[in-house]
Write a protein that holds these residues in place. Structure first.
Motif, PDB file in Angstrom:
ATOM      1  N   GLY A 190       0.775  -1.224  -0.040  1.00  0.00           N
ATOM      2  CA  GLY A 190       0.151   0.110   0.047  1.00  0.00           C
ATOM      3  C   GLY A 190       0.607   1.300  -0.144  1.00  0.00           C
ATOM      4  N   GLY A 191       1.875   1.353  -0.778  1.00  0.00           N
ATOM      5  CA  GLY A 191       2.819   2.381  -0.686  1.00  0.00           C
ATOM      6  C   GLY A 191       2.158   3.646  -1.514  1.00  0.00           C
ATOM      7  N   LEU A 192       2.920   4.800  -1.275  1.00  0.00           N
ATOM      8  CA  LEU A 192       2.722   6.189  -2.015  1.00  0.00           C
ATOM      9  C   LEU A 192       2.721   6.174  -3.513  1.00  0.00           C
ATOM     10  N   MET A 193       1.578   6.520  -4.123  1.00  0.00           N
ATOM     11  CA  MET A 193       1.884   6.488  -5.751  1.00  0.00           C
ATOM     12  C   MET A 193       1.465   8.012  -6.113  1.00  0.00           C
ATOM     13  N   ILE A 194       2.405   8.510  -6.985  1.00  0.00           N
ATOM     14  CA  ILE A 194       2.278   9.954  -7.573  1.00  0.00           C
ATOM     15  C   ILE A 194       2.434   9.872  -9.039  1.00  0.00           C
TER      16      ILE A 194
ATOM     17  N   GLU B 151      -1.158  10.627 -19.286  1.00  0.00           N
ATOM     18  CA  GLU B 151      -0.099  11.986 -19.708  1.00  0.00           C
ATOM     19  C   GLU B 151       1.272  11.723 -18.780  1.00  0.00           C
ATOM     20  N   TYR B 152       1.008  11.355 -17.486  1.00  0.00           N
ATOM     21  CA  TYR B 152       2.295  11.381 -16.609  1.00  0.00           C
ATOM     22  C   TYR B 152       2.768  10.072 -16.260  1.00  0.00           C
ATOM     23  N   GLY B 153       1.790   9.235 -16.425  1.00  0.00           N
ATOM     24  CA  GLY B 153       2.194   7.737 -15.416  1.00  0.00           C
ATOM     25  C   GLY B 153       2.041   7.968 -14.181  1.00  0.00           C
ATOM     26  N   VAL B 154       2.460   6.827 -13.469  1.00  0.00           N
ATOM     27  CA  VAL B 154       2.239   6.571 -12.145  1.00  0.00           C
ATOM     28  C   VAL B 154       3.625   6.090 -11.452  1.00  0.00           C
ATOM     29  N   LYS B 155       4.094   6.873 -10.557  1.00  0.00           N
ATOM     30  CA  LYS B 155       5.484   6.340  -9.708  1.00  0.00           C
ATOM     31  C   LYS B 155       5.086   5.665  -8.522  1.00  0.00           C
ATOM     32  N   LEU B 156       5.483   4.599  -8.115  1.00  0.00           N
ATOM     33  CA  LEU B 156       5.245   3.951  -6.828  1.00  0.00           C
ATOM     34  C   LEU B 156       6.510   4.016  -5.824  1.00  0.00           C
ATOM     35  N   PHE B 157       6.276   4.424  -4.749  1.00  0.00           N
ATOM     36  CA  PHE B 157       7.587   4.833  -3.672  1.00  0.00           C
ATOM     37  C   PHE B 157       7.883   3.652  -2.735  1.00  0.00           C
ATOM     38  N   THR B 158       9.165   3.006  -2.990  1.00  0.00           N
ATOM     39  CA  THR B 158       9.213   1.958  -1.808  1.00  0.00           C
ATOM     40  C   THR B 158      10.524   2.558  -1.357  1.00  0.00           C
ATOM     41  N   GLY B 159      10.945   1.880  -0.099  1.00  0.00           N
ATOM     42  CA  GLY B 159      12.057   2.144   0.669  1.00  0.00           C
ATOM     43  C   GLY B 159      12.115   1.663   2.105  1.00  0.00           C
ATOM     44  N   LYS B 160      13.262   1.465   2.625  1.00  0.00           N
ATOM     45  CA  LYS B 160      13.553   1.061   3.929  1.00  0.00           C
ATOM     46  C   LYS B 160      13.029   2.063   4.837  1.00  0.00           C
ATOM     47  N   ALA B 161      12.917   1.684   6.337  1.00  0.00           N
ATOM     48  CA  ALA B 161      12.610   2.542   7.212  1.00  0.00           C
ATOM     49  C   ALA B 161      13.576   3.553   7.385  1.00  0.00           C
TER      50      ALA B 161
ATOM     51  N   TRP C 260       9.541  13.877  -0.375  1.00  0.00           N
ATOM     52  CA  TRP C 260       9.157  15.066  -0.367  1.00  0.00           C
ATOM     53  C   TRP C 260       8.273  15.115  -1.594  1.00  0.00           C
ATOM     54  N   PHE C 261       7.014  15.915  -1.358  1.00  0.00           N
ATOM     55  CA  PHE C 261       6.030  16.075  -2.864  1.00  0.00           C
ATOM     56  C   PHE C 261       5.311  17.485  -2.428  1.00  0.00           C
ATOM     57  N   ASP C 262       4.972  18.094  -3.630  1.00  0.00           N
ATOM     58  CA  ASP C 262       4.553  19.370  -3.626  1.00  0.00           C
ATOM     59  C   ASP C 262       2.903  19.034  -3.293  1.00  0.00           C
ATOM     60  N   CYS C 263       2.478  20.143  -2.761  1.00  0.00           N
ATOM     61  CA  CYS C 263       1.239  19.994  -2.553  1.00  0.00           C
ATOM     62  C   CYS C 263       0.402  19.602  -3.553  1.00  0.00           C
ATOM     63  N   ASN C 264       0.514  19.999  -4.563  1.00  0.00           N
ATOM     64  CA  ASN C 264      -0.782  19.834  -5.760  1.00  0.00           C
ATOM     65  C   ASN C 264      -0.227  18.412  -6.344  1.00  0.00           C
ATOM     66  N   CYS C 265       0.455  17.590  -6.218  1.00  0.00           N
ATOM     67  CA  CYS C 265       0.684  16.342  -6.656  1.00  0.00           C
ATOM     68  C   CYS C 265      -0.590  15.508  -6.670  1.00  0.00           C
ATOM     69  N   MET C 266      -0.990  15.063  -7.839  1.00  0.00           N
ATOM     70  CA  MET C 266      -2.251  13.840  -7.845  1.00  0.00           C
ATOM     71  C   MET C 266      -1.498  12.587  -7.201  1.00  0.00           C
ATOM     72  N   HIS C 267      -2.028  12.027  -6.113  1.00  0.00           N
ATOM     73  CA  HIS C 267      -1.296  11.057  -5.313  1.00  0.00           C
ATOM     74  C   HIS C 267      -2.410  10.305  -4.612  1.00  0.00           C
ATOM     75  N   GLY C 268      -2.009   8.740  -4.530  1.00  0.00           N
ATOM     76  CA  GLY C 268      -2.927   7.994  -3.490  1.00  0.00           C
ATOM     77  C   GLY C 268      -2.161   6.845  -3.169  1.00  0.00           C
TER      78      GLY C 268
END
Length: 300
Positions: free
Chosen positions: A183-187, A230-240, A245-253
């Motif tokens: 359930g990671g962040l997607m932008i 148009e933009y695609g979707v980027k999924l963020f993964t990473g260790k603890a 960091w992301f801009d306030c107007n990014c479409m994300h979920g």
């Protein structure tokens, strides 16, 4: 473009009207000088401007992360915290989903807010002193914790909290490992350059429902399909200890977590002291202070 005013402030980003309206971004992404000293390199500032986000493999060291994990466990297991209005629970499991204003509840998370590795980046990006507009821990235990549907944070903060301009930056710091399956962040990279004003009026006390299941401020399927194409979707993964960091107007979920592996993050929103909240632009009442701060004291 039609604009309205709220307390003599021009509304550059109309939303919650009869129809969905796309408006080109009227504000910079990086407000500070690209040559100003700070922890973010010139190249990373350019990437942030282009994509709307900046991923950091290790913002908090492995020798530090245990302290924050223990504090997360303490907060989510404390009956008094559970009963606090700042805690949001899952509708089905009744487990804690989020705890807001965590930097005021916890001295340990308050220390993180004041850490120069964190607030220093926010000041550099926003080009001014900053205050905390919102903080929270997001908890996604395994086996069914629900996700957050596609949205722009600024759409809500503008409509319901009264932030006039896009001069706000968020950081999500992983407290547990973020896999590509839990359930990671997607932008949508680049989506921050267009403001999508959503259709439909804001119900009174909308926040009580929206923090569990969003309703107002949701983009249409057609708009999301167009943006994703148009933009695609980027999924963020990473260790603890990693951070995004992301801009306030990014479409994300983010999606549901149906794995056995919990995903928990601390989420801090910094707003410029030159962009303090006015009255909501598209809501009958402002949200409570623990969700949209009215204390504009700079973080020092």
């Amino acid at each position: 473009m039609t604009t309205t005013t709220t307390t003599n402030v021009t509304d550059l980003y109309p939303t919650r009207g009869a129809t969905e309206v796309a408006t080109p971004r009227q504000d910079p992404v990086v407000w500070g000088s690209p040559d100003a000293p700070g922890p973010v390199s010139r190249g990373d500032l350019q990437s942030l401007d282009r994509d709307g986000f900046l991923a950091i493999d290790q913002l908090i060291g492995p020798d530090e992360i245990g302290e924050y994990q223990r504090e997360l466990e303490r907060l989510t297991s404390d009956p008094a915290i559970r009963e606090d209005e700042r805690s949001i629970v899952e509708p089905k499991s009744q487990e804690i989903r989020s705890v807001f204003e965590v930097h005021k509840i916890s001295e340990i998370f308050a220390k993180l807010v004041h850490d120069e590795r964190v607030v220093g980046r926010a000041r550099q990006i926003l080009g001014s002193d900053v205050y905390v507009h919102q903080s929270r821990i997001n908890v996604k235990p395994g086996f069914g914790a629900s996700g957050f549907y596609w949205h722009s944070d600024f759409e809500t903060w503008h409509a319901e909290d009264g932030l006039s301009n896009m001069r706000t930056i968020s950081v999500s710091i992983a407290l547990t490992e973020n896999y590509d399956t839990n359930g990671g962040l997607m932008i949508m990279p680049g989506s921050h350059k267009t403001f999508l004003g959503c259709a439909g009026a804001t119900p009174k006390d909308n926040y009580k429902r929206s923090l569990q299941m969003q309703d107002a401020g949701i983009p249409s399927d057609e708009a999301l399909t167009k943006m994703a194409s148009e933009y695609g979707v980027k999924l963020f993964t990473g260790k603890a200890g990693s951070a995004t960091w992301f801009d306030c107007n990014c479409m994300h979920g983010s999606g549901d977590n149906i794995t056995p592996f919990p995903r928990s993050n601390v989420f801090i929103v910094f707003n410029s002291v030159e962009n303090t909240a006015v009255e909501p632009f598209s809501a009958p009442i402002r949200r409570p202070d623990f969700i949209g701060a009215r204390d504009f004291t700079p973080v020092k």
